[in-house]
Design a protein around this motif. Structure first.
Motif, PDB file in Angstrom:
ATOM      1  N   LYS A  91     -46.819  -4.567 -73.898  1.00 53.67           N
ATOM      2  CA  LYS A  91     -47.713  -3.589 -73.283  1.00 53.67           C
ATOM      3  C   LYS A  91     -47.203  -3.210 -71.890  1.00 53.67           C
ATOM      4  O   LYS A  91     -47.137  -2.028 -71.539  1.00 53.67           O
ATOM      5  N   GLU A  92     -46.789  -4.213 -71.112  1.00 51.47           N
ATOM      6  CA  GLU A  92     -46.241  -3.940 -69.780  1.00 51.47           C
ATOM      7  C   GLU A  92     -44.966  -3.111 -69.872  1.00 51.47           C
ATOM      8  O   GLU A  92     -44.751  -2.180 -69.087  1.00 51.47           O
ATOM      9  N   PHE A  93     -44.131  -3.418 -70.829  1.00 48.18           N
ATOM     10  CA  PHE A  93     -42.878  -2.680 -71.004  1.00 48.18           C
ATOM     11  C   PHE A  93     -43.155  -1.219 -71.335  1.00 48.18           C
ATOM     12  O   PHE A  93     -42.552  -0.312 -70.769  1.00 48.18           O
ATOM     13  N   GLU A 120     -45.885   0.469 -70.696  1.00 49.45           N
ATOM     14  CA  GLU A 120     -46.469   1.126 -69.526  1.00 49.45           C
ATOM     15  C   GLU A 120     -45.390   1.475 -68.509  1.00 49.45           C
ATOM     16  O   GLU A 120     -45.425   2.539 -67.910  1.00 49.45           O
ATOM     17  N   SER A 121     -44.432   0.563 -68.297  1.00 42.01           N
ATOM     18  CA  SER A 121     -43.369   0.840 -67.324  1.00 42.01           C
ATOM     19  C   SER A 121     -42.472   1.975 -67.796  1.00 42.01           C
ATOM     20  O   SER A 121     -42.037   2.806 -66.994  1.00 42.01           O
ATOM     21  N   THR A 122     -42.205   2.059 -69.112  1.00 43.42           N
ATOM     22  CA  THR A 122     -41.378   3.171 -69.612  1.00 43.42           C
ATOM     23  C   THR A 122     -42.140   4.496 -69.511  1.00 43.42           C
ATOM     24  O   THR A 122     -41.545   5.520 -69.207  1.00 43.42           O
ATOM     25  N   GLN A 123     -43.448   4.452 -69.750  1.00 37.64           N
ATOM     26  CA  GLN A 123     -44.260   5.662 -69.612  1.00 37.64           C
ATOM     27  C   GLN A 123     -44.261   6.119 -68.161  1.00 37.64           C
ATOM     28  O   GLN A 123     -44.156   7.308 -67.870  1.00 37.64           O
ATOM     29  N   ALA A 124     -44.385   5.175 -67.229  1.00 34.92           N
ATOM     30  CA  ALA A 124     -44.415   5.507 -65.805  1.00 34.92           C
ATOM     31  C   ALA A 124     -43.059   6.061 -65.357  1.00 34.92           C
ATOM     32  O   ALA A 124     -42.996   7.003 -64.554  1.00 34.92           O
ATOM     33  N   SER A 125     -41.967   5.518 -65.875  1.00 35.32           N
ATOM     34  CA  SER A 125     -40.650   5.982 -65.472  1.00 35.32           C
ATOM     35  C   SER A 125     -40.354   7.370 -66.045  1.00 35.32           C
ATOM     36  O   SER A 125     -39.620   8.142 -65.455  1.00 35.32           O
ATOM     37  N   LYS A 126     -40.949   7.726 -67.210  1.00 31.46           N
ATOM     38  CA  LYS A 126     -40.758   9.063 -67.782  1.00 31.46           C
ATOM     39  C   LYS A 126     -41.493  10.110 -66.964  1.00 31.46           C
ATOM     40  O   LYS A 126     -41.057  11.235 -66.852  1.00 31.46           O
TER      41      LYS A 126
END
Length: 172
Positions: A161-163, A165-171
């Motif tokens: 879930k954290e991963f 979220e972090s990929t969504q934030a970086s996009k």
């Protein structure tokens, strides 16, 4: 005289320029010729490779035809002579497959003994006491592992879930 001297100097300079240009043209002609030769050699090389491939395909086709004709002839000869057809050789069994089958047989035997000792009147016999203890220990160990597996799955899901979220934030 100085005008004549300047004129001679000018003519010499022109002559040198002409020589330079001639050398330049000669060098360019040599380079052009070299490129032309390389192109021709490359073309010849490709042509030879193509011819070799065509020859290889033709040879394979010829070999295939010969083997088919041979099979037909052998088939006719066998039919004429009424030769008894031999049975196909048995496939060799691998050692690994044999070991796997033995292990499976052993596990089935142990499961049968455990079930007999656990669910029949034999559970009170002396032979079944250590088997029942081993089964109880195995079941309790499995229950402990269930808790460990649940914790592991929970940790993995939170990490995933954290991963995400972090990929969504970086996009964004």
């Amino acid at each position: 005289m100085s005008i004549e001297h300047e004129r001679n100097a000018f003519l010499k300079e022109k002559e040198q320029e002409k020589k330079k240009e001639a050398k330049q043209r000669e060098r360019e002609a040599r380079e052009k010729e070299a490129r032309k030769r390389e192109k021709a050699e490359e073309k010849e090389k490709r042509r030879k490779e193509y011819n070799a491939q065509v020859a290889a395909v033709a040879a394979r086709e010829q070999q295939k035809k010969k083997s088919e004709e041979k099979k037909k002839k052998n088939g006719q000869a066998a039919a004429d002579k009424k030769v008894v057809v031999e049975s196909a050789p048995k496939p060799r069994r691998s050692l690994l497959g044999l070991m796997f089958k033995l292990l499976l047989l052993l596990l089935l035997g142990l499961a049968g003994v455990a079930a007999a000792c656990r669910f029949t009147d034999l559970r009170k016999e002396a032979l079944c006491m250590p088997v029942n203890v081993a089964v109880d220990d195995g079941l309790s160990w499995a229950k402990e592992q269930e808790g460990v597996v649940r914790q592991l799955v929970q940790n993995l899901s939170s990490a995933a879930k954290e991963f995400l979220e972090s990929t969504q934030a970086s996009k964004n």
